[in-house]
Design an enzyme around this catalytic site. Structure first.
Site, PDB file in Angstrom:
ATOM      1  N   TYR A   1       0.827  -1.208   0.000  1.00  0.00           N
ATOM      2  CA  TYR A   1       0.000   0.000   0.000  1.00  0.00           C
ATOM      3  C   TYR A   1       0.865   1.263   0.000  1.00  0.00           C
ATOM      4  O   TYR A   1       1.808   1.393   0.771  1.00  0.00           O
ATOM      5  CB  TYR A   1      -0.931   0.029   1.222  1.00  0.00           C
ATOM      6  CG  TYR A   1      -1.543   1.389   1.438  1.00  0.00           C
ATOM      7  CD1 TYR A   1      -2.554   1.852   0.604  1.00  0.00           C
ATOM      8  CD2 TYR A   1      -1.056   2.245   2.418  1.00  0.00           C
ATOM      9  CE1 TYR A   1      -3.087   3.126   0.761  1.00  0.00           C
ATOM     10  CE2 TYR A   1      -1.576   3.514   2.591  1.00  0.00           C
ATOM     11  CZ  TYR A   1      -2.593   3.954   1.765  1.00  0.00           C
ATOM     12  OH  TYR A   1      -3.108   5.208   1.912  1.00  0.00           O
TER      13      TYR A   1
ATOM     14  N   GLY B   1      -4.995   5.929   0.201  1.00  0.00           N
ATOM     15  CA  GLY B   1      -6.319   5.995   0.789  1.00  0.00           C
ATOM     16  C   GLY B   1      -7.303   5.124   0.039  1.00  0.00           C
ATOM     17  O   GLY B   1      -7.052   3.934  -0.226  1.00  0.00           O
TER      18      GLY B   1
ATOM     19  N   ARG C   1      -9.542  27.202  50.059  1.00  0.00           N
ATOM     20  CA  ARG C   1      -9.527  25.980  50.866  1.00  0.00           C
ATOM     21  C   ARG C   1      -9.462  24.716  50.003  1.00  0.00           C
ATOM     22  O   ARG C   1      -8.816  23.727  50.371  1.00  0.00           O
ATOM     23  CB  ARG C   1     -10.777  25.957  51.741  1.00  0.00           C
ATOM     24  CG  ARG C   1     -10.859  24.782  52.676  1.00  0.00           C
ATOM     25  CD  ARG C   1     -12.017  24.791  53.656  1.00  0.00           C
ATOM     26  NE  ARG C   1     -13.061  25.725  53.388  1.00  0.00           N
ATOM     27  CZ  ARG C   1     -14.374  25.412  53.450  1.00  0.00           C
ATOM     28  NH1 ARG C   1     -14.741  24.159  53.706  1.00  0.00           N
ATOM     29  NH2 ARG C   1     -15.289  26.330  53.249  1.00  0.00           N
TER      30      ARG C   1
ATOM     31  N   ALA D   1     -13.670   9.778   0.746  1.00  0.00           N
ATOM     32  CA  ALA D   1     -14.513   8.743   0.133  1.00  0.00           C
ATOM     33  C   ALA D   1     -14.855   7.629   1.134  1.00  0.00           C
ATOM     34  O   ALA D   1     -14.940   6.454   0.777  1.00  0.00           O
ATOM     35  CB  ALA D   1     -13.841   8.167  -1.119  1.00  0.00           C
TER      36      ALA D   1
ATOM     37  N   ASN E   1     -13.138   6.258   3.281  1.00  0.00           N
ATOM     38  CA  ASN E   1     -12.029   5.393   3.693  1.00  0.00           C
ATOM     39  C   ASN E   1     -11.606   5.795   5.103  1.00  0.00           C
ATOM     40  O   ASN E   1     -11.545   4.959   6.006  1.00  0.00           O
ATOM     41  CB  ASN E   1     -10.871   5.513   2.711  1.00  0.00           C
ATOM     42  CG  ASN E   1      -9.654   4.724   3.170  1.00  0.00           C
ATOM     43  OD1 ASN E   1      -9.750   3.529   3.416  1.00  0.00           O
ATOM     44  ND2 ASN E   1      -8.516   5.386   3.297  1.00  0.00           N
ATOM     45  N   GLN E   2     -11.376   7.072   5.298  1.00  0.00           N
ATOM     46  CA  GLN E   2     -11.079   7.597   6.636  1.00  0.00           C
ATOM     47  C   GLN E   2     -12.419   7.937   7.300  1.00  0.00           C
ATOM     48  O   GLN E   2     -12.789   9.088   7.476  1.00  0.00           O
ATOM     49  CB  GLN E   2     -10.201   8.835   6.537  1.00  0.00           C
ATOM     50  CG  GLN E   2      -8.845   8.596   5.891  1.00  0.00           C
ATOM     51  CD  GLN E   2      -8.024   9.869   5.777  1.00  0.00           C
ATOM     52  OE1 GLN E   2      -8.268  10.855   6.471  1.00  0.00           O
ATOM     53  NE2 GLN E   2      -7.043   9.851   4.891  1.00  0.00           N
TER      54      GLN E   2
END
Length: 530
Positions: A75, A82, A300, A433, A435-436
């Protein structure tokens, strides 16, 4: 830096900058503090001389070459990127593919990262590639080290990353600098990258088949920024504790609220640490009840607020340093088993969650300090101090307003910091598209955290000036007020930067100078690893 060294020693800094220590990259874990030292120019980098490490780098690149020569598909090396991973790239175009990746991602927008941020990013990317799972050549690591050591700084736009598939667009500017494209800052001047490499005696790098992807497909931007955020948050936690002690004295409050047994009974470690810092700053203070049996919550309960940040920093360190010391590109190249592993290590979820959590904890510090400041300026609650901490004489008092506007500005900065606590990590967007289709938003979270830190540092500067003014006024009202030594020294150093406000004056320059010191973690020592 010691809390006794508020004012920089310019000569020492110059000498140190001339001969910075070298942080070794390769075959070892890198710490957040080392990244910060590199980013601030206090350290250079040197690639490891270990033969086994160098052999691993060479074997990874060699295996990838042989794998491709055997006709295997990898890849992003002989496929498109992608969603286009189904597109085969002919062998005659494989060499050209990495440069295409760097070019079409040159679409970043927004402000440019500053020099410190840019160096942190490059250090994070170099360290990840040095783990030997990326299939890159030693020369690529050498050129990244050159960017740091010669301060050849790519102009990296802050906006444009969704945090998976890594910080592609901002990191394309690092890759472009290596190949001699786009602009860089060098010797304080904007230059074209190719000309700088010529000046340094190197030809621009020609990327090998996976090297564009290896440079860009990772979490270096969010991780580098997270390292800087961690350091600044720790300093703010320590400063908030110091200012709580100072406000306790100025308000004639009670040191008993910070008794160690209280915090043993509720054993959050960070909370106990914060109480111990305050207790040390108040050592020797008479604990006779003053105006109230119990001070208001912002005094406090300060250790309980500060302690959340301190405790969060322990696991934030774990996650940031794990990300920093990881191979986070895709695919991974295993030089030992000679395998190509397609996965998703570029996903920045851990950094995203850490930064979302840290910015919330820091914003709470802003709110705490703003509430303490509100007590100090209000003569209904400050136990006898002048209205708005005005230092004017009685004759001039009607026209002087002291820290009134500073408190208003502090409230504005606090509100803006709180507004930025909306978590970025829940705003995943499906992109490219589909993919992510699930992304981390880690870089946005890191940028948000830095913005919250910036605003909180402004609140801290305002609170510091006001609290030192309040302490001086308290001593003028009651000359017998005991001021423990650490607070006396601290107040004196702040007063050297910003004198007592007798007559009203514009305080912008004082605030800016003090905010810069706080951002540089140079106002108090960060204790206990906070």
């Amino acid at each position: 830096m010691s809390e006794h060294d508020l004012i920089d020693d310019a000569h020492a800094h110059a000498a140190h900058a001339a001969t910075p220590r070298a942080v070794v990259i390769g075959g070892r874990r890198l710490s957040i503090e080392e990244v910060v030292a590199i980013a601030k120019g206090r350290a250079s980098v040197a690639l490891s001389g270990d033969a086994a490490w160098r052999s691993r780098i060479l074997r990874g690149a060699d295996f990838l070459r042989r794998h491709l020569a055997a006709g295997e598909t990898v890849y992003g090396v002989n496929t498109g990127y992608g969603d286009a991973c189904i597109v085969d790239v002919p062998m005659e175009l494989v060499e050209a593919l990495p440069l295409q990746l760097t070019r079409y991602h040159g679409c970043g927008m927004g402000a440019y990262l500053d020099d410190t941020q840019t160096l942190a990013v490059i250090a994070a990317r170099l360290n990840s590639l040095a783990y030997g799972f990326s299939g890159v050549r030693p020369v690529l690591l050498e050129r990244l080290a050159d960017l740091i050591n010669h301060r050849v700084l790519p102009r990296i736009p802050a906006e444009g990353s969704v945090g998976a598939s890594g910080d592609l667009t901002p990191l394309s500017y690092v890759a472009a600098a290596l190949v001699g494209e786009r602009d860089v800052m060098f010797d304080g001047t904007l230059r074209d990258a190719a000309g700088v490499w010529t000046q340094l005696g190197h030809a621009p790098l020609t990327l090998a088949p996976k090297e564009g992807l290896a440079l860009m497909n990772g979490t270096a931007v969010m991780t580098g920024l997270a390292c800087l955020a961690f350091a600044r948050a720790g300093h703010l936690a320590r400063l908030a504790a110091r200012l709580t002690a100072l406000a306790t004295v100025a308000l004639d409050g009670r040191a008993a609220h910070f008794d160690a047994l209280i915090f043993e009974a509720k054993p959050h470690v960070g909370q106990a640490d914060a109480a111990a810092w305050i207790r040390a700053d108040l050592a020797g203070r008479d604990d006779t009840p003053g105006h109230r049996l119990q001070d208001r919550y912002s005094i406090r309960c300060a250790p309980h607020v500060i302690g959340v940040t301190v405790d969060a920093l322990s696991w934030v360190r774990r996650d940031v340093e794990n990300e920093l010391n990881s191979a986070n590109d895709n695919p991974l190249i295993d030089p030992d088993g000679e395998r190509v592993l397609h996965g998703g290590n570029f996903y920045g979820g851990h950094i995203a969650f850490a930064m979302d959590a840290l910015k919330t904890a820091v914003a709470n510090l802003a709110d705490l300090m703003d509430r303490q400041l509100a007590l100090l300026v209000d003569d209904k609650f400050n136990n006898g101090l002048p209205r708005n901490l005005s230092g004017a004489t009685s004759a001039r008092a009607p026209i002087n307003h002291g820290f009134k506007a500073v408190q208003i500005s502090s409230s504005a900065w606090t509100a803006e910091a709180l507004k930025h606590t909306m978590p970025a990590s829940v705003f995943s967007r499906s992109t490219e598209a589909h993919n992510q289709d699930k992304v981390s938003m880690g870089t946005i979270a890191a940028r948000d955290c830095l913005r919250v830190l910036e605003l909180t540092e402004q609140v801290a500067a305002a609170h510091t000036l006001a609290t030192v003014q309040a302490l001086e006024l308290r001593m003028r009202i009651d000359g017998a007020t005991p001021v423990p030594a650490p607070l006396r020294v601290f107040a004196g150093q702040v007063a050297a930067l910003s004198p007592f406000v007798g007559e009203d004056r514009a305080l912008e320059s004082d605030l800016r100078a003090l905010t810069a010191r706080i951002a540089d973690c140079a106002l108090v020592e960060v204790a206990g690893g906070a």
